[in-house]
Design a protein around this motif. Structure first.
Motif, PDB file in Angstrom:
ATOM      1  N   SER A 117       0.830  -1.202   0.000  1.00 22.49           N
ATOM      2  CA  SER A 117       0.000   0.000   0.000  1.00 22.49           C
ATOM      3  C   SER A 117       0.866   1.254   0.000  1.00 22.49           C
ATOM      4  O   SER A 117       1.927   1.298   0.626  1.00 22.49           O
ATOM      5  N   ALA A 118       0.391   2.254  -0.746  1.00 21.98           N
ATOM      6  CA  ALA A 118       1.114   3.518  -0.841  1.00 21.98           C
ATOM      7  C   ALA A 118       1.206   4.179   0.534  1.00 21.98           C
ATOM      8  O   ALA A 118       2.208   4.812   0.871  1.00 21.98           O
ATOM      9  N   PHE A 119       0.163   3.965   1.340  1.00 24.97           N
ATOM     10  CA  PHE A 119       0.132   4.585   2.660  1.00 24.97           C
ATOM     11  C   PHE A 119       1.327   4.150   3.517  1.00 24.97           C
ATOM     12  O   PHE A 119       2.022   4.977   4.112  1.00 24.97           O
ATOM     13  N   LEU A 120       1.580   2.828   3.558  1.00 24.56           N
ATOM     14  CA  LEU A 120       2.677   2.337   4.394  1.00 24.56           C
ATOM     15  C   LEU A 120       4.025   2.806   3.865  1.00 24.56           C
ATOM     16  O   LEU A 120       4.927   3.153   4.636  1.00 24.56           O
ATOM     17  N   PHE A 121       4.152   2.837   2.526  1.00 29.17           N
ATOM     18  CA  PHE A 121       5.403   3.280   1.914  1.00 29.17           C
ATOM     19  C   PHE A 121       5.708   4.730   2.316  1.00 29.17           C
ATOM     20  O   PHE A 121       6.802   5.059   2.778  1.00 29.17           O
ATOM     21  N   ASP A 122       4.677   5.592   2.174  1.00 34.18           N
ATOM     22  CA  ASP A 122       4.844   7.007   2.519  1.00 34.18           C
ATOM     23  C   ASP A 122       5.144   7.191   4.004  1.00 34.18           C
ATOM     24  O   ASP A 122       5.995   7.999   4.390  1.00 34.18           O
TER      25      ASP A 122
END
Lengths: 536, 227
Positions: free
Chosen positions: A258-263
């Motif tokens: 998920s982009a959220f965890l990466f960010d």
């Protein structure tokens, strides 16, 4: 006895019942107990699900294990649902929930949400391929299955004018979609993505763009805000973002990165030019604004009736949302209407079953009478709730697979309760007939002479009949178990949204009490009329 | 699904479901105990000489008759906390006790009505008629056992909620009908013979009574039912 004295008595009892208090310092309680109790989902693979031994496993249970390890205590996992997770937290049966809970301003008024957030998701619709739907606005006025307690139900219903059919759990909502009770199932995109990997949902898809992307937060009780417990949890989650543990657990459960965890991983490791961590606690103990949930920092604007309602809430602690909130009020009134319809159906149905059954048995047709008596005995000697499950889920499931017909929950409830109460009425009529035969040996409940024999039987059996009919009125709440949007469903749905269990449960109780009282009075009036016109 | 496979699954899960049924009995017996104790007080008050006591008892009895057990169940589950802390000791307040309390309210009404009738019969010298309370009480226990299935809605691990666990764990929706029917059979096999036995006991008592009780009185005595 007077209506007023009953009502007064009732209020006194309610006041005695409705006080509860949560422990002040939860971390001490947990250490004393030696066990951390965490509520996780059992119906939300792969975030929280049951393994073959019935144990709870998944992304969120793994997080719970990490926390227990960090606090150096044992872990006990408890299964929760969207509908009851905040309730369990408030009543104190769990210390913490990690249960796919979206972090919103409204939720923060009824629970303490741990920052930073640990995941994020949006809302989407699972539907069969081939429907001409490309945008949410195409769904205006359509029947959409939804799971009770999900935070997006209300805004999605309001924004796109969806006709939501609320169910108790995801299993029931998905079964309803499968049975064709609705166009699609409104739920979290992460959950739907999990379902779509399975064979049973081949032929279904998620054609719409995800809406309302929101971060997920762990939650603890509202009164635990600012405690050592909150701080400890907050530090643990921050540590996960820095170490990348969340991404590792995400991979462990085969989730799409998920982009959220990466960010978040980037953000929480970022350092200031001075070499310090950007996301470090400020002197006041808070995280810096750039590390917090942006959506929560902007305040929601309220006005009019809602402002007055919130004022009452702040002054008295009573959150009477059904008085000031249009959505909740219409939800509750609709529930009341459905309950009244059910009451009428069950009263008529159980009388009809009683008369028809008694006539069939008293006619003494060799095979028929015996069969009816047998059926009535089974109906009377098995729990009505199970009868409802058998007809709605069991037979209903087979019928929809074979013929494509779907059963209506209200009709099923009315049928089963009519059979259960009707069976008791059959025996009451038969006993009355036997009693009347003592005076007139030729007395029978015949279809041809029903006009004269039935009133006589009703007069003799009046007490037991009324008792049974009053009981069937009290039992109509069972319809909530299969997602019929009646009073109990409406009330628990409002509690799940607003967290005002004390207010809603008292309102529910008083409303039901008044309905029963109304029915009792109605029968009392009928009895007096019968006595006045009595010819027996 | 193959019939044989279904039968095998049911057999495999039988101990688990039987354990659930034990809970139904435990909940029901607890409800009967609480309800009988409180109901007896109301019954004695009803047969007292002072009108104030009689009126109070009648009011309380009417209250217990009009409150829906199913709604009380939700009420207790939502409003009463799950554990209390007194002097640093944490006392749990489990859901099954809440279910028993909810069911006990119906029992209070039944015992108040029927025991007061029995007390009057006893004082009038009609011992046989008074003894009719015993089969009536047992028949009511049967009704409460059936009503205890509603405890599943507040998460008590009795037989119905264990049915849902079985369906969830096997992941086979085809099993659903059979699991529910199987649980229904359990209830029927427990309730029906007991009810039959009590009907027989009642008839024997009635024939023994010198001045026979009218059928209507017996019907009225059985009238207090529960949801």
């Amino acid at each position: 006895m007077g209506l007023r004295s009953i009502a007064a008595l009732f209020l006194i009892l309610l006041c005695g019942l409705s006080s509860g208090e949560a422990a002040a310092d939860r971390l001490d309680l947990i250490r004393k107990r030696g066990t951390l109790i965490v509520g996780v989902k059992g119906d939300y693979p792969p975030f929280g699900m049951l393994d073959i031994d019935g144990g709870l496993v998944g992304f969120e249970p793994d997080l719970a294990w990490e926390i227990a390890k960090a606090l150096d205590v044992q872990l006990q996992l408890v299964g929760v649902t969207s509908a009851n997770r905040l309730q369990k937290l408030e009543e104190g049966s769990v210390d913490l929930i990690i249960a796919t809970l979206g972090d919103t301003a409204q939720r923060r008024r009824i629970a303490t949400i741990i920052e930073p957030n640990y995941y994020a998701s949006g809302v989407n619709l699972l539907m069969p391929h081939g429907k001409p739907v490309s945008d949410w606005t195409d769904l205006r006025g359509q029947k959409i299955c939804a799971t009770q307690g999900a935070l997006f139900n209300r805004p999605m219903a309001q924004r796109y004018l969806l006709d939501l059919q609320l169910f108790n759990g995801t299993r029931d909502a998905k079964l309803a979609l499968r049975d064709g009770r609705c166009v699609g199932w409104l739920y979290d995109d992460t959950a739907i993505a999990g379902d779509l990997t399975r064979q049973e949902w081949a032929g279904y898809g998620m054609p719409l763009p995800s809406s309302m992307v929101s971060p997920w937060g762990m939650a603890i009780a509202l009164d635990a805000r600012g405690t050592a417990f909150e701080r400890a949890l907050s530090d643990i989650v921050a540590g996960w973002h820095r170490s990348g543990l969340l991404m590792e657990i995400e991979r462990r459960w085969n989730l799409k990165p998920s982009a959220f965890l990466f960010d978040a991983h980037e953000l929480w490791r970022r350092r200031t030019p001075g070499g310090k961590l950007l996301c470090a606690r400020q002197p006041d103990g808070e995280w810096p604004a750039e590390c917090r949930n942006k959506a929560i920092l902007t305040s929601t604007d309220v006005g009019g009736l809602q402002r007055i309602g919130l004022l009452v809430k702040e002054q008295t602690g009573l959150n009477v949302t059904i008085a000031y909130d249009d959505y909740d009020r219409s939800h509750f009134l609709h529930g009341l209407l459905v309950t009244l319809e059910l009451v009428a159906l069950c009263l008529a149905g159980s009388l009809l079953v009683g008369v028809a059954g008694a006539v069939a048995i008293d006619a003494r047709v060799p095979l028929l009478s015996r069969a009816v008596k047998g059926l009535a005995t089974v109906a009377r000697m098995t729990p009505p709730l199970l009868q409802i499950y058998v007809v709605f889920f069991g037979i209903g499931g087979v019928v929809v697979q074979t013929y494509g017909w779907t059963f209506d929950g209200m009709a099923v409830t009315a049928l089963c309760l009519s059979l259960y109460a009707g069976a008791a009425n059959i025996f009451a009529f038969l006993e009355a007939a036997a009693h009347l035969r003592e005076g007139d040996a030729a007395f029978r409940l015949r279809p041809s002479s029903l006009r004269s024999s039935l009133p006589a039987a009703v007069r003799v059996a009046y007490g037991p009949l009324v008792a049974t009919l009053v009981n069937v009125v009290k039992a109509t709440g069972m319809a909530s178990a299969i997602g019929v949007p009646e009073l109990i469903s409406a009330s628990t749905a409002i509690v799940a949204d607003q967290g005002n269990a004390d207010v809603m449960m008292n309102v529910l109780m008083v409303t039901y009490f008044l309905i029963v009282l109304l029915v009792v009075r109605l029968f009392g009036m009928l009895e007096r009329r019968m006595v006045r016109h009595g010819t027996a | 699904m193959e019939p044989l496979e279904t039968a095998r699954a049911l057999v495999a899960w039988t101990p688990f479901l039987a354990g659930g049924f034990v809970w139904n009995i435990v909940i029901s017996l607890t409800a009967m105990a609480i309800g009988t104790a409180l109901g007896s007080v109301l019954a004695v008050m009803r047969t007292a000489a002072r009108p104030v006591l009689v009126r109070a008892s009648l009011a309380l009895t009417a209250f217990t008759r009009n409150v829906p057990t199913f709604v009380v169940l939700f009420y207790l589950a939502f409003v009463i906390p799950v554990e209390f802390e007194i002097d640093n000791i944490v006392y749990p307040f489990p859901a099954w006790v809440k279910a028993s309390i909810a069911l006990a309210i119906a029992v209070v009404g039944f015992v108040s009505d029927n025991l007061s009738t029995a007390i009057r019969a006893w004082r009038g010298g009609n011992r046989g008629a008074a003894l009719l309370f015993i089969p009536g009480w047992t028949s009511y226990f049967v009704i409460i056992v059936m009503a205890s299935s509603t405890a599943s809605v507040i998460g008590v691990g009795e037989i119905v909620s264990r049915c849902n666990t079985v369906i969830g764990a096997t992941g086979r929706n085809g099993l659903m009908l059979w699991v529910y029917l199987y649980a229904m059979t359990w209830f029927f096999l427990f309730c029906f013979p007991l009810n039959l036995l009590m009907a027989r006991a009642r008839r024997r008592l009635q024939t023994r009574i010198a001045s026979p009780v009218k059928a209507t009185d017996v019907a009225a005595a059985k009238a207090t039912d529960t949801d």
